[in-house]
Design an enzyme around this catalytic site. Sequence first.
Site, PDB file in Angstrom:
ATOM      1  N   TYR A  73      -8.411  -6.786   8.739  1.00  0.00           N
ATOM      2  CA  TYR A  73      -9.397  -5.945   9.312  1.00  0.00           C
ATOM      3  C   TYR A  73      -9.938  -6.484  10.586  1.00  0.00           C
ATOM      4  O   TYR A  73     -11.083  -6.774  10.860  1.00  0.00           O
ATOM      5  CB  TYR A  73     -10.509  -5.563   8.602  1.00  0.00           C
ATOM      6  CG  TYR A  73     -10.259  -5.036   7.126  1.00  0.00           C
ATOM      7  CD1 TYR A  73      -9.853  -3.669   7.119  1.00  0.00           C
ATOM      8  CD2 TYR A  73     -10.088  -5.783   6.028  1.00  0.00           C
ATOM      9  CE1 TYR A  73      -9.437  -2.787   5.899  1.00  0.00           C
ATOM     10  CE2 TYR A  73      -9.669  -5.096   4.863  1.00  0.00           C
ATOM     11  CZ  TYR A  73      -9.484  -3.732   4.745  1.00  0.00           C
ATOM     12  OH  TYR A  73      -9.006  -3.148   3.909  1.00  0.00           O
ATOM     13  N   TYR A  80     -12.938   1.926  -4.026  1.00  0.00           N
ATOM     14  CA  TYR A  80     -11.970   1.146  -3.198  1.00  0.00           C
ATOM     15  C   TYR A  80     -10.546   1.048  -3.934  1.00  0.00           C
ATOM     16  O   TYR A  80     -10.844   0.472  -5.073  1.00  0.00           O
ATOM     17  CB  TYR A  80     -12.289  -0.145  -2.615  1.00  0.00           C
ATOM     18  CG  TYR A  80     -11.299  -0.684  -1.900  1.00  0.00           C
ATOM     19  CD1 TYR A  80     -11.148  -0.357  -0.358  1.00  0.00           C
ATOM     20  CD2 TYR A  80     -10.543  -1.597  -2.305  1.00  0.00           C
ATOM     21  CE1 TYR A  80      -9.953  -0.771   0.382  1.00  0.00           C
ATOM     22  CE2 TYR A  80      -9.551  -2.222  -1.538  1.00  0.00           C
ATOM     23  CZ  TYR A  80      -9.138  -1.788  -0.142  1.00  0.00           C
ATOM     24  OH  TYR A  80      -8.269  -2.379   0.430  1.00  0.00           O
ATOM     25  N   ASP A  84      -8.791   1.724 -12.310  1.00  0.00           N
ATOM     26  CA  ASP A  84      -8.398   0.646 -11.480  1.00  0.00           C
ATOM     27  C   ASP A  84      -9.252  -0.677 -11.964  1.00  0.00           C
ATOM     28  O   ASP A  84     -10.474  -0.570 -11.381  1.00  0.00           O
ATOM     29  CB  ASP A  84      -8.661   1.141  -9.953  1.00  0.00           C
ATOM     30  CG  ASP A  84      -8.160  -0.052  -8.944  1.00  0.00           C
ATOM     31  OD1 ASP A  84      -8.160  -1.050  -9.215  1.00  0.00           O
ATOM     32  OD2 ASP A  84      -8.369   0.289  -7.898  1.00  0.00           O
ATOM     33  N   LYS A 128      -5.211  -8.713  -8.469  1.00  0.00           N
ATOM     34  CA  LYS A 128      -6.131  -9.990  -7.974  1.00  0.00           C
ATOM     35  C   LYS A 128      -6.227 -11.194  -8.838  1.00  0.00           C
ATOM     36  O   LYS A 128      -5.255 -12.035  -8.747  1.00  0.00           O
ATOM     37  CB  LYS A 128      -7.622  -9.126  -7.992  1.00  0.00           C
ATOM     38  CG  LYS A 128      -7.701  -8.366  -6.694  1.00  0.00           C
ATOM     39  CD  LYS A 128      -8.997  -8.275  -6.112  1.00  0.00           C
ATOM     40  CE  LYS A 128      -9.084  -7.782  -4.667  1.00  0.00           C
ATOM     41  NZ  LYS A 128      -9.035  -6.512  -4.458  1.00  0.00           N
TER      42      LYS A 128
HETATM   43  C1  LIG Z   1      -8.530  -5.319  -3.880  1.00  0.00           C
HETATM   44  C2  LIG Z   1      -8.261  -4.025  -4.632  1.00  0.00           C
HETATM   45  C3  LIG Z   1      -7.200  -3.233  -4.334  1.00  0.00           C
HETATM   46  C4  LIG Z   1      -5.840  -3.744  -3.564  1.00  0.00           C
HETATM   47  O1  LIG Z   1      -5.388  -4.565  -3.958  1.00  0.00           O
HETATM   48  P1  LIG Z   1      -4.386  -5.449  -2.722  1.00  0.00           P
HETATM   49  O2  LIG Z   1      -3.799  -6.446  -3.608  1.00  0.00           O
HETATM   50  O3  LIG Z   1      -5.496  -5.876  -1.581  1.00  0.00           O
HETATM   51  O4  LIG Z   1      -3.404  -4.356  -2.289  1.00  0.00           O
HETATM   52  C5  LIG Z   1      -7.281  -1.902  -5.236  1.00  0.00           C
HETATM   53  N1  LIG Z   1      -8.223  -1.763  -6.117  1.00  0.00           N
HETATM   54  C6  LIG Z   1      -9.275  -2.650  -6.188  1.00  0.00           C
HETATM   55  C7  LIG Z   1     -10.307  -2.048  -7.181  1.00  0.00           C
HETATM   56  C8  LIG Z   1      -9.239  -3.795  -5.508  1.00  0.00           C
HETATM   57  O5  LIG Z   1     -10.439  -4.629  -5.642  1.00  0.00           O
END
Ligand SMILES: *Cc1c(COP(=O)(O)O)cnc(C)c1O
Length: 427
Positions: free
Chosen positions: A19, A147, A248, A277
Amino acid sequence: MDSLQKLIDLDRRHVWHPYAAMPNPLPVFPVRSAKGVRIELEDGRSLIDGISSWWTCIHGYNHPQLNTAAHAQIEQMSHVMFGGLTHRPGVQLASKLIEITPAELQHVFFSDSGSVAVEVAMKMAVQYWQSKGQTEKNRFLTIRNGYHGDTFAAMSACDPINGMHHLFSGMLMPQYFADAPQVRFGEDWQEADIASFASLLKENSDHIASAIFEPVVQNAGGVRFYHPEYVRRASELCKQYDVLLILDEIATGFGRTGKLFACEYADISPDIMCLGKALSGGFISLAATLTTTHISQTFSEGEAGVFMHGPTFMGNPLACAVALANLELLESYDWSMKIKKIEAQLRLELASCQALSAVKDVRVLGAIAAVELHDPVNMSIVQPQFVERGVWLRPFGRLLYTMPPYIIQPEELSAITSAIYEVAAKL
Ligand SMILES: *Cc1c(COP(=O)(O)O)cnc(C)c1O
């Protein structure tokens, strides 16, 4: 590469950061190495990491057990394709993930990043309905302030306003956005909180393949902690209206919120779960999408007969071997107690921030703390102030927040909370 200044100049002129503008006007700090909770800068300064390199590095940097696993795997092979071939690290990691996630999740699709894990999850949901002949069920219900990543399908499910993705709105699939939960974690549940989600489902379930959201904690969308009953009710409603549920857990997974997975607070199991992550302990990029036998079997009844996805580096053995070692490490100590201690210390030490005039709200859950300000922070001023205090934090929007490595010691955590207090007090 001679001088440090030259490195920084080249970086500014040619290298994109997340970003960031090009050339990049914001400060960047060259790193020489990292070990435990410390990041060593090229100029000799040492920083205590308060955000685990974007919430990944739960056991700290340069961990001997992860390094050993990586070295051992490199001696065998760092990569082979997954098409037609398989290997121990991939199968063992998949088995471990199936063992520790809700029982219904039985099948693992590996990918290289969280965004791709989300793309895969959304494609699974659409292909599921396609296989059943219900091609009109191809949109998603999500909640505001979410997100899910920066690729196109993932972006379409991000908060339409604070994600800045409205810039691409002409190209994004239009999704259904329920109001963000307002009842906080720990408050009394109010059924009105789920009303918007429920009515969108009721009116549009013929067009919705799946709901998708982050359970209990909305992370990049504002570090918001909400009531697990929202998750439980949403899961119930999805079943009632014949819509799938994607959770997610890319940010919430692997203990960060106090449970191994945040869906455990609601005692539910999704149809599809995204992980990333902290999966490899911040060592190397790896993500996974898990699903049920019911969904996987449906693909074989459809036109394609297979699930239509297969990244080049899928199931990379080096990443899988390190992730497996990371999960074994997590199982080897009482991480739950460790998170409770971090949580208690964060509550105690950040409480005083609430009295500061710049501060709107202070909140803590598990090893996550946010100090929300009235106004957005100016990164070019605030970032160096943290570095001067010997800590590494990366505020965004109106948030000063910390998600430290689980191995952090009390005095190191105090350095982070004091720095947050001091920086917030100067605003
Ligand atoms: C960081 C994140 C993503 C995206 O993961 P990247 O490895 O950056 O592509 C998707 N969902 C959530 C909840 C996140 O925190």
